[in-house]
Design a protein around this motif. Structure first.
Motif, short mmCIF file in Angstrom:
data_model
loop_
_atom_site.label_atom_id
_atom_site.label_comp_id
_atom_site.label_asym_id
_atom_site.label_seq_id
_atom_site.Cartn_x
_atom_site.Cartn_y
_atom_site.Cartn_z
N LEU A 1 15.50 -40.05 68.95
CA LEU A 1 16.09 -41.14 68.16
C LEU A 1 16.03 -42.45 68.93
O LEU A 1 15.74 -43.51 68.39
N ILE A 2 16.33 -42.36 70.24
CA ILE A 2 16.31 -43.56 71.05
C ILE A 2 14.90 -44.15 71.09
O ILE A 2 14.68 -45.35 70.96
N ASN A 3 13.91 -43.26 71.22
CA ASN A 3 12.53 -43.71 71.27
C ASN A 3 12.10 -44.41 69.99
O ASN A 3 11.26 -45.31 70.02
N THR A 4 12.66 -43.95 68.86
CA THR A 4 12.27 -44.56 67.59
C THR A 4 12.65 -46.03 67.58
O THR A 4 11.88 -46.86 67.13
N GLY A 5 13.86 -46.31 68.09
CA GLY A 5 14.28 -47.70 68.06
C GLY A 5 13.75 -48.53 69.23
O GLY A 5 13.57 -49.73 69.13
N TYR A 6 13.46 -47.84 70.32
CA TYR A 6 13.18 -48.52 71.58
C TYR A 6 11.96 -49.43 71.52
O TYR A 6 11.97 -50.53 72.05
N PHE A 7 10.88 -48.94 70.90
CA PHE A 7 9.62 -49.68 70.97
C PHE A 7 9.50 -50.80 69.96
O PHE A 7 8.56 -51.59 70.05
N ILE A 8 10.42 -50.85 69.00
CA ILE A 8 10.26 -51.81 67.90
C ILE A 8 10.18 -53.26 68.39
O ILE A 8 9.29 -53.98 67.99
N PRO A 9 11.09 -53.69 69.27
CA PRO A 9 10.94 -55.08 69.71
C PRO A 9 9.63 -55.34 70.43
O PRO A 9 9.05 -56.40 70.29
N TYR A 10 9.14 -54.36 71.20
CA TYR A 10 7.87 -54.58 71.88
C TYR A 10 6.78 -54.93 70.90
O TYR A 10 5.90 -55.72 71.16
N VAL A 11 6.81 -54.28 69.75
CA VAL A 11 5.75 -54.48 68.76
C VAL A 11 6.03 -55.70 67.89
O VAL A 11 5.14 -56.47 67.59
N HIS A 12 7.28 -55.86 67.49
CA HIS A 12 7.56 -56.84 66.43
C HIS A 12 8.30 -58.10 66.87
O HIS A 12 8.52 -58.98 66.05
N LEU A 13 8.69 -58.20 68.12
CA LEU A 13 9.46 -59.39 68.51
C LEU A 13 8.64 -60.66 68.34
O LEU A 13 9.12 -61.68 67.85
N MET A 14 7.38 -60.58 68.74
CA MET A 14 6.50 -61.75 68.63
C MET A 14 6.41 -62.22 67.18
O MET A 14 6.56 -63.40 66.87
N ALA A 15 6.19 -61.24 66.28
CA ALA A 15 6.07 -61.59 64.88
C ALA A 15 7.38 -62.16 64.34
O ALA A 15 7.39 -63.11 63.55
N HIS A 16 8.50 -61.57 64.78
CA HIS A 16 9.81 -62.06 64.34
C HIS A 16 10.01 -63.50 64.76
O HIS A 16 10.51 -64.33 64.01
N LEU A 17 9.61 -63.81 66.00
CA LEU A 17 9.76 -65.18 66.50
C LEU A 17 8.88 -66.14 65.70
O LEU A 17 9.28 -67.27 65.41
N GLN A 18 7.69 -65.67 65.34
CA GLN A 18 6.82 -66.53 64.54
C GLN A 18 7.40 -66.77 63.16
O GLN A 18 7.22 -67.84 62.58
N ASP A 19 8.08 -65.75 62.64
CA ASP A 19 8.77 -65.93 61.36
C ASP A 19 9.82 -67.02 61.44
O ASP A 19 10.08 -67.73 60.48
N LEU A 20 10.44 -67.11 62.64
CA LEU A 20 11.46 -68.14 62.82
C LEU A 20 10.85 -69.46 63.23
O LEU A 20 11.55 -70.35 63.71
#
Lengths: 426, 327
Positions: free
Chosen positions: A225-244
């Protein structure tokens, strides 16, 4: 070779730390910096980005699912020959890739061949490290894992330079030579015989005993379960910042900040894990809860300062939970069964890792922004840390002032005395 | 800036009406049409505007003061034919009517411009249409006589982009050279390879070696197969646009496999040496340990032996002593 009752906690162990450091650099650093080759391969083969990114995905998947194979072989033959063979495989994969004429060629050479090489190196090394250390296990693991972060810093510009000088073919050839150093790292892993080794039996017996071990199964579930959440920022943080509406340069800077605090977190948590009394699982709970909270808060932060603070917090806490996560396992299953245990954990938790990023992407497509993704990621981490509550000794605040003896040794002592009795009777 | 009516002309020795007549005549001569009446400067231009009314209108402007040190320049990128309305505004403390205004294209004097004055600011406007490459270039508005203030509009076609860094490839490989134009669709793309300093056009029909992919209008791809070291050098892509031509250079480097092979073999040798050192060191320390262990064992055996002999020696004197004591 004389059997030791206790792990040496130093001496040659520090060479094993060095070996693990370079191995995590050569396995995960290469994987993380593969983006440089990715760009070149898209242009060279005129393929879509999604198809080219399968190369790295296959490599990661093979590395994680192949971990039990690595651990089983290490139990039987010791870590040294396995890791050295893994190094040769990983290097040959890259070597063959430099001659690739199609994308399938790359899937097989880097994905399959190098991936299986990596599977044979990383898990046995970490398990070997756990056997060499007991009191300073977390610190040793933390130090070894800093190899991942530091190498990402070093390899990205290095690979860029290689590509500009030798193009991707020459670059892969030289990365293959670089990966060959895994063989040298494997040579450093001197075999260590501990007293509980004969008692826990061969790999088959270990596996079956692990599958019946309640805390081990709960721990594996928590880590998944921890692993499921752990990698998400690595993949999507950049995109999230671009959204902002962040600039790409400032966004990249924020990611570097995360990487640095991740590094600091690993070492700090490693040191902390050894000095703080009581089971390490408590610290793991603490860090996973904090990571989950910081993840869930990401969508709330809109101002640059708030995001920066959260980035530092996320980096530190997520880095902090990695060495502790590895340290909990020997306390649960004992150093005798560590190879098999680690292999199984890696394999199962990789399912979480594989599902996490696509799930986050799916949520984003459905809801329009990354709010849901980050909140769900945080939720996964919190649920995982909740399951950790069910592990033994986590709530016993009164009893242990020192670390609980590797629970495996208790079981082993009874077994050993029984066998001795049996011999006497004979 | 909205269109201004022609009310003022440059003050000079010639009377106003005669000047307008001259301007009108000049304008209609340029059009190649017979002039309908002396004061047809505006209608002539208006006819031009209606003829090209389907074209877009560009209205760049420049501001100047009498204290400007350097000439002011403006670059305008133009891809397709357009109507142009250039405006220069000049701020001065002197009497606006006394300022001498001229428009130039390069060095050639232009006519058919409009003037208006509001307070301290003098507005000069020049309208024309760019249809082909002949009308492209630099247009300047000049104010004053002794200390001339100049504003220049440079009209250019859009740039095309290749790759800034040299493209590195290997022998017998295949590569694609790309030139693209972001905001334009050229009518025609051509590729040239360089033979020394001469540009040689690439013949696609000659062999399979060169293939030009022209599916996309905004970019061109030159695919070269079976690379050899002779293919190394500069390649040029030329875009023919409606209003001019652009050229860009792409550098190709062809390496042989030996180039990266040497460092590769060097690193492999280094790894082999490292492994050998590590393993030899281990066997060496093990031998030493075994030696020490053997030494310890030897000492222990010696210890036992000496204990035994000591015991025997001790017994004898004691025995004797006892005997002596007892007696």
């Amino acid at each position: 070779m004389a059997r030791r009752a206790e792990p040496p906690d130093g001496g040659w162990g520090w060479m094993v730390v060095l070996s693990a450091f370079f191995q995590s650099a050569l396995v995960f650093g290469v994987l993380r910096s593969f983006g440089v080759f990715f760009v070149e391969l898209v242009a060279a083969f005129q393929e879509q980005a999604a198809r080219v990114s399968w190369i790295a995905s296959i490599g990661i998947a093979v590395q994680q699912f192949g971990s039990p194979v690595g651990s089983t072989l290490s139990t039987k033959y010791g870590p040294r020959p396995v890791v050295m063979a893994g190094g040769v495989l990983a290097a040959s994969g890259m070597l063959l890739a430099s001659f690739a004429t199609s994308l399938t060629h790359l899937y097989l050479s880097i994905g399959l061949l190098s991936g299986s090489g990596w599977a044979l190196t990383f898990t046995p090394t970490l398990a070997c490290l756990s056997r060499y250390f007991s009191r300073r296990r977390s610190l040793a693991t933390g130090l070894a894992l800093t190899g991942v972060g530091l190498s990402s810093f070093a390899f990205a510009p290095l690979f860029q330079w290689l590509v500009s000088r030798y193009a991707w073919r020459g670059g892969l050839l030289l990365v293959s030579a670089l990966s060959l150093h895994l063989v040298a790292c494997g040579a450093l892993l001197r075999p260590l015989s501990l007293t509980e080794d004969p008692a826990v039996g061969g790999p088959g017996a270990q596996l079956t005993s692990l599958l019946r071990h309640g805390p081990f199964l709960r721990y594996t579930l928590a880590l998944t379960l921890i692993n499921t959440g752990y990698f998400i920022p690595y993949v999507h943080l950049m995109a999230h910042l671009q959204d902002l509406d962040w600039e790409p340069l400032s966004a990249a800077f924020l990611l570097s900040v995360v990487a640095i605090s991740d590094l600091v977190g690993r070492v700090a948590s490693g040191w902390l894990g050894d000095t703080v009394p009581g089971p390490v699982a408590r610290l793991l709970m603490l860090w996973t809860t904090l990571t989950g909270v910081s993840l869930a808060l990401f969508p709330v932060a809109r101002t640059p300062t708030a995001l920066m603070v959260l980035a530092v917090a996320y980096g530190f806490t997520s880095g902090a939970l990695t060495p502790v996560a590895f340290s909990v396992l020997p306390e649960l299953v004992g150093t005798g069964r560590i190879y098999c245990g680690l292999g199984m954990v890696q394999m199962v938790e990789s399912i979480g890792g594989l599902l996490g990023a696509p799930l986050s992407g799916y949520l984003r497509d459905r809801t329009g922004d990354y709010t849901a993704s980050f909140v769900v990621a945080g939720a996964f981490l919190l649920v995982g840390s909740g399951i950790l509550l069910t592990l033994p000794h986590v709530f016993c605040f009164s009893a242990s002032a020192s670390k609980p003896q590797d629970s495996g040794t208790e079981a082993v002592h009874t077994k050993v005395s029984l066998t001795r009795k049996g011999l006497q009777e004979d | 800036m909205r269109a201004l009516p022609c009310l003022l002309g440059p003050r000079g020795p010639l009377p106003l009406a005669l000047l307008c007549l001259l301007v009108a005549a000049r304008g209609s001569l340029a059009d190649g049409q017979p002039s309908a009446s002396p004061f047809t400067s505006l209608p002539t231009h208006g006819e031009m505007m209606t003829k090209y009314s389907n074209l877009s209108l560009e209205t760049p402007d420049i501001s100047l003061t009498e204290h400007s040190r350097v000439p002011v320049e403006k670059n305008i990128t133009l891809e397709r034919p357009s109507n142009i309305q250039l405006t220069c505004q000049f701020t001065t403390h002197k009497d606006v009517n006394s300022v001498n205004v001229t428009w130039k294209k390069g060095d050639e004097l232009l006519q058919n411009y409009l003037l208006n004055a509001t307070g301290n600011i003098l507005y000069a406007q020049y309208m024309f249409t760019i249809i082909n490459s002949e009308q492209m270039g630099s247009y300047s508005c000049l104010f004053g006589e002794e200390k001339e203030q100049r504003g220049t509009f440079h009209f250019k076609v859009p740039e095309i982009h290749g790759k800034n860094k040299p493209l590195v490839t290997y022998v017998r490989d295949t590569t694609v050279l790309i030139c693209k134009c972001q905001h334009c669709s050229p009518l025609n793309w051509t590729w040239y390879s360089s033979n020394g300093s001469i540009q040689v056009p690439i013949d696609v029909q000659m062999s399979d070696k060169y293939v030009i992919d022209g599916t996309s209008a905004t970019e061109t791809r030159l695919k070269i197969t079976q690379l050899s070291e002779g293919d190394q050098g500069s390649y040029w892509c030329r875009a023919a646009l409606r209003l001019g031509e652009r050229e860009e250079r792409v550098e190709l480097v062809v390496l042989s496999y030996l180039v990266p092979l040497k460092p590769f073999l060097g690193i492999v040798a280094e790894v082999v040496i490292l492994v050998a050192i590590i393993l030899f060191y281990e066997t060496y320390t093990q031998k030493k340990k075994k030696h020490i262990d053997d030494g310890k064992e030897f000492e222990q055996v010696e210890q036992l032996k000496s204990d035994d002999s000591n015991g025997v020696e001790n017994n004898a004197p004691r025995h004797r002593k006892n005997e002596s004591v007892s007696q």
